[in-house]
Design a protein around this motif. Structure first.
Motif, mmCIF file in Angstrom:
data_model
loop_
_atom_site.group_PDB
_atom_site.id
_atom_site.type_symbol
_atom_site.label_atom_id
_atom_site.label_comp_id
_atom_site.label_asym_id
_atom_site.label_seq_id
_atom_site.Cartn_x
_atom_site.Cartn_y
_atom_site.Cartn_z
ATOM 1 N N ARG A 41 0.795 -1.232 0.000
ATOM 2 C CA ARG A 41 0.000 0.000 0.000
ATOM 3 C C ARG A 41 0.832 1.288 0.000
ATOM 4 N N ARG A 42 1.938 1.295 -0.697
ATOM 5 C CA ARG A 42 2.749 2.511 -0.806
ATOM 6 C C ARG A 42 2.091 3.457 -1.808
ATOM 7 N N ALA A 43 1.924 4.691 -1.414
ATOM 8 C CA ALA A 43 1.313 5.694 -2.293
ATOM 9 C C ALA A 43 2.297 6.121 -3.380
ATOM 10 N N ARG A 44 1.753 6.477 -4.509
ATOM 11 C CA ARG A 44 2.579 6.986 -5.610
ATOM 12 C C ARG A 44 3.248 8.287 -5.188
ATOM 13 N N PRO A 45 4.362 8.610 -5.829
ATOM 14 C CA PRO A 45 5.051 9.844 -5.470
ATOM 15 C C PRO A 45 4.205 11.077 -5.790
ATOM 16 N N LEU A 46 4.373 12.066 -4.961
ATOM 17 C CA LEU A 46 3.677 13.332 -5.190
ATOM 18 C C LEU A 46 4.690 14.453 -5.010
ATOM 19 N N TYR A 70 4.154 0.518 -5.131
ATOM 20 C CA TYR A 70 5.230 -0.455 -4.905
ATOM 21 C C TYR A 70 4.733 -1.879 -4.979
ATOM 22 N N PRO A 71 5.334 -2.665 -5.851
ATOM 23 C CA PRO A 71 6.377 -2.412 -6.835
ATOM 24 C C PRO A 71 5.780 -1.979 -8.173
ATOM 25 N N SER A 72 6.630 -1.544 -9.075
ATOM 26 C CA SER A 72 6.177 -1.137 -10.399
ATOM 27 C C SER A 72 5.804 -2.364 -11.231
ATOM 28 N N ALA A 73 4.558 -2.412 -11.678
ATOM 29 C CA ALA A 73 4.117 -3.527 -12.530
ATOM 30 C C ALA A 73 4.797 -3.467 -13.892
ATOM 31 N N GLY A 124 7.087 10.225 -13.540
ATOM 32 C CA GLY A 124 6.659 10.652 -12.221
ATOM 33 C C GLY A 124 5.615 9.809 -11.527
ATOM 34 N N VAL A 125 5.443 8.559 -11.953
ATOM 35 C CA VAL A 125 4.409 7.730 -11.333
ATOM 36 C C VAL A 125 4.964 6.661 -10.389
ATOM 37 N N HIS A 126 6.294 6.558 -10.312
ATOM 38 C CA HIS A 126 6.940 5.607 -9.403
ATOM 39 C C HIS A 126 8.210 6.211 -8.850
ATOM 40 N N TYR A 127 8.542 5.800 -7.646
ATOM 41 C CA TYR A 127 9.865 6.066 -7.110
ATOM 42 C C TYR A 127 10.843 5.113 -7.802
ATOM 43 N N PRO A 128 12.120 5.466 -7.881
ATOM 44 C CA PRO A 128 13.090 4.526 -8.456
ATOM 45 C C PRO A 128 13.106 3.173 -7.737
ATOM 46 N N SER A 129 12.925 3.167 -6.416
ATOM 47 C CA SER A 129 12.917 1.891 -5.683
ATOM 48 C C SER A 129 11.728 1.020 -6.071
ATOM 49 N N ASP A 130 10.626 1.615 -6.510
ATOM 50 C CA ASP A 130 9.491 0.824 -7.001
ATOM 51 C C ASP A 130 9.905 0.032 -8.238
ATOM 52 N N SER A 131 10.656 0.695 -9.114
ATOM 53 C CA SER A 131 11.114 0.036 -10.336
ATOM 54 C C SER A 131 12.142 -1.051 -10.026
#
Length: 168
Positions: free
Chosen positions: A79-84, A100-103, A139-146
């Protein structure tokens, strides 16, 4: 500390190399990754062109679909929110507010890993890396999500490969 680094890297990816033609190209490319579509298309086209490899391409498609489903489960659990970033709004809409994580990254690396058994690995992994980077770029994911998505995709593809080897 990790959150600070993640946000700093996101800002770099959101502010560098953002000329309009490049942004349009990245947006077009990232849309191809929705729900693993790019990788399913590659598997389908390859199966039509290489009938001997149909089993491998079918397995790759299954791996992409399973990875996508598992990614959704992990997103709901984490349940990590997208970056804002108030001063750098996202360039693309998203299906959910979960990050999290990036699909895109998970299906891309799963697809690259599974398809590299029959197709050249370098362009596959290059496309997977580009897809993973496209998500923080827009801008829809943090780098760690990827990064987490890439790891998840590789793990699912490898588990599928090992499982099939043991069964066969």
């Amino acid at each position: 500390m990790l959150a600070t680094l993640d946000t700093a890297l996101l800002r770099v990816l959101r502010t560098r190399l953002h000329q309009p033609p490049l942004e349009r190209a990245v947006l077009t490319f990232t849309r191809l990754g929705e729900h693993g579509a790019l990788w399913l298309a590659i598997a389908g086209i390859a199966a039509l062109r290489d009938p001997r490899g149909r089993h491998a391409y079918g397995r790759a498609a299954v791996v992409v679909v399973l990875t996508y489903a598992l990614n959704i489960v992990v997103k709901v659990l984490i349940r990590r929110a997208r970056p804002l970033l108030e001063d750098l709004p996202a360039l693309s809409p998203t299906v959910t507010g979960l990050s999290y994580p990036s699909a895109h990254a998970s299906t891309s690396f799963a697809g690259a890993r599974a398809l590299s058994e029959r197709l050249p690995a370098l362009p596959l992994y290059g496309a997977a890396a580009a897809m993973a980077l496209s998500r923080p770029y827009v801008g829809v994911h943090y780098p760690s999500d990827s990064l987490a998505g890439a790891a998840l995709g590789m793990a699912v593809a490898e588990l599928a490969r090992v499982t099939e080897e043991r069964i066969a």
